[in-house]
Design an enzyme around this catalytic site. Structure first.
Site, PDB file in Angstrom:
ATOM      1  N   LYS A  80      28.869  11.858   5.457  1.00 16.04           N
ATOM      2  CA  LYS A  80      30.141  11.908   4.564  1.00 16.04           C
ATOM      3  C   LYS A  80      30.961  10.924   5.064  1.00 16.04           C
ATOM      4  CE  LYS A  80      32.082  15.890   3.532  1.00 16.04           C
ATOM      5  NZ  LYS A  80      32.784  17.326   3.666  1.00 16.04           N
TER       6      LYS A  80
ATOM      7  N   ARG B  33      26.749  15.841   9.070  1.00 16.16           N
ATOM      8  CA  ARG B  33      26.813  17.142   8.960  1.00 16.16           C
ATOM      9  C   ARG B  33      25.427  17.729   8.932  1.00 16.16           C
ATOM     10  NH1 ARG B  33      30.088  19.335   3.976  1.00 16.16           N
ATOM     11  NH2 ARG B  33      28.531  18.640   2.761  1.00 16.16           N
TER      12      ARG B  33
ATOM     13  N   ASP C  47      30.937  24.688  -6.558  1.00 16.65           N
ATOM     14  CA  ASP C  47      30.332  23.556  -5.900  1.00 16.65           C
ATOM     15  C   ASP C  47      30.493  23.612  -4.458  1.00 16.65           C
ATOM     16  OD1 ASP C  47      32.917  22.627  -7.379  1.00 16.65           O
ATOM     17  OD2 ASP C  47      32.535  21.128  -5.454  1.00 16.65           O
TER      18      ASP C  47
END
Length: 475
Positions: free
Chosen positions: A111, A177, A249
């Site tokens: 990210k 992640r 989501d």
């Protein structure tokens, strides 16, 4: 497709191979001066990685996305109840997936990697504070036994980026992640809204094989996902955790919690507690989380209807509805089981839930700290938390009649160290100003949240001002 960093476990792109319509090849931007702020050495070992290799040239290439074969995923979603036809990895890339040392396939996801074709504006960069927040929350949830994504590493990029809040630039950061996968309810929504049923079917088969191999077909997938979400949300509720943005989501089909942006943990018990700056209507308040999970699962079920019975839509709806109607029972079972452990009692689910409901009413009426109360049951002194203790004494007598666990057993179930709003915010502000030590200290505390340690007394209580605290979505 396959990519690898030398001397590190090989990465694969099994998702892109299984459902090529739902991702595109994409490379992360090269950060100008990356530096590791925190490396999760325990998780690295689980993944079969040597932490020293990760700190070297090959490892830094992996952690910054400078490898071949990476992709960006597309998905849709209902955000605060309204459909958004295209979301996706707007500032992230899927580095790939690997088999860990326990034989589990897991995603590595980066990210803050710059804009992708799915970006909805901005530069695709991420600030340091929210990346550290996601690391802290993930490690705490993991330590409490709650299914969750986790951070392998947080890095600074060596650049100052446009402010998300306030007026001053913020340190740019990357979060690496680790997740069972990044398949979401929104992934199925995108497939159903933009592609023919063959794509949804392929996605269904991939999800079954990866996460729910004992389930059969789309109806079995719906049931298995619903059961896993009932278990997950029950654990959140017992911990006093408020996710803050339960859009479709942000519901992972693996049953893990994912995307910890404007999340928080209760201080005083309040059903209507909202800590997110963007949840102005309280849709995702603490007490609403079980109902929102069911709402999200209903949207998931809608995407599966053509696979259940394309010729008879009413029959498909009946099948899906029959599964969804069982969610409340699965949630009640999970909640009762967890509550019995937290209270140290044995009883029927009905007895446990009745005792729990009375307790939560008392906690709210007298503004008692949620996690502090459960910890005090093992440490002693729970009664002192109540301004009007008579009602608590009545409740405690009924609990005593069902109690089977010792005080020591309760201390192994109910955490002492919580990523409280005030303390976490102070740690993230210090990191913003160049001092990551408080954030690292909090990470160490919450990774072993049940054991009192010297020098951490300042992290044991709620602090001042956490009740009306606001968090912001920066992830």
């Amino acid at each position: 497709m396959e990519s690898s960093a030398p001397s590190l476990p090989p990465l694969h792109q099994t998702y892109a191979a299984a459902v090529p319509e739902l991702s595109i090849p994409w490379r992360a931007e090269q950060p100008p001066q990356p530096e590791i702020v925190w490396l999760n050495e325990e998780l690295a070992a689980e993944l079969g990685m040597d932490p020293e290799q990760l700190r070297g040239a090959e490892g830094m290439a992996l952690l910054t996305g400078q490898i071949e074969g990476t992709t960006a995923q597309v998905y849709a979603g209902h955000q605060f109840g309204s459909p958004n036809p295209q979301l996706g990895d707007g500032r992230a890339v899927l580095l790939g997936d690997l088999i860990d040392t326990r034989g589990r396939r897991r995603d590595l996801h980066l990210k803050g990697a710059g804009r992708t074709p799915y970006a909805r504006g901005g530069d695709g960069k991420a600030p340091l504070g929210p990346m550290l927040r996601e690391a802290v929350i993930g490690e705490w949830l993991h330590a409490t036994g709650t299914p969750t994504t986790r951070a392998l590493a947080v890095l600074t990029t060596g650049e100052q980026i446009a402010p998300r809040q306030g007026v001053t630039p913020e340190p740019g950061a990357l979060l690496v992640r680790v997740a069972a996968s990044h398949l979401r309810v929104g992934t199925f929504e995108y497939a159903a809204w933009h592609h023919d049923p063959a794509v949804t079917r392929a996605l269904c088969e991939h999800t079954l094989a990866r996460h729910h191999p004992s389930a059969e077909g789309p109806l079995g997938l719906l049931e298995s996902v619903a059961r896993s979400q009932a278990e997950l949300v029950a654990q959140w509720m017992l911990l006093g955790f408020v996710h803050g943005v339960m859009n479709t989501d942000n519901m992972a089909l693996s049953g893990e919690g994912i995307d910890y942006g404007p999340c928080a943990v209760l201080d005083a018990h309040r059903r209507d507690a909202v800590f997110s700056s963007i949840d102005r209507g309280g849709r995702y308040a603490y007490g609403n989380q079980p109902g929102i999970a069911l709402w999200n699962l209903s949207r998931f079920a809608e995407t599966l209807l053509p696979l259940l019975d394309a010729e008879t839509p009413d029959a498909a709806v009946e099948q899906a509805t029959a599964v969804l109607e069982r969610f409340e029972g699965w949630y009640a079972e999970a909640h009762a089981r967890g509550l019995a452990r937290a209270l140290g009692i044995t009883g029927t689910p009905e007895e446990v839930l009745a005792l729990g409901q009375e307790l939560f009413t008392l906690l709210e009426e007298q503004a008692v700290d949620h996690t502090g109360f459960f910890r005090a049951l093992g440490e002693g002194g729970a009664e002192a938390l109540f301004t009007e203790p008579a009602a608590y004494r009545d409740w405690a007598r009924r609990r005593e009649a069902l109690r089977t666990a010792s005080a020591e057993e309760l201390l192994r179930v109910n955490p002492l160290y919580i990523p409280r709003n005030v303390h976490l915010d102070a740690a993230l502000r210090a990191a913003h100003l160049g001092d990551p030590a408080p954030a690292r200290e909090m990470l160490e505390a919450v990774r072993d949240p049940f054991t009192r340690r010297p020098g951490l007394a300042h992290l044991e209580g709620p602090g001042d001002g956490g009740e009306h605290f606001l968090t912001f979505c920066g992830t």
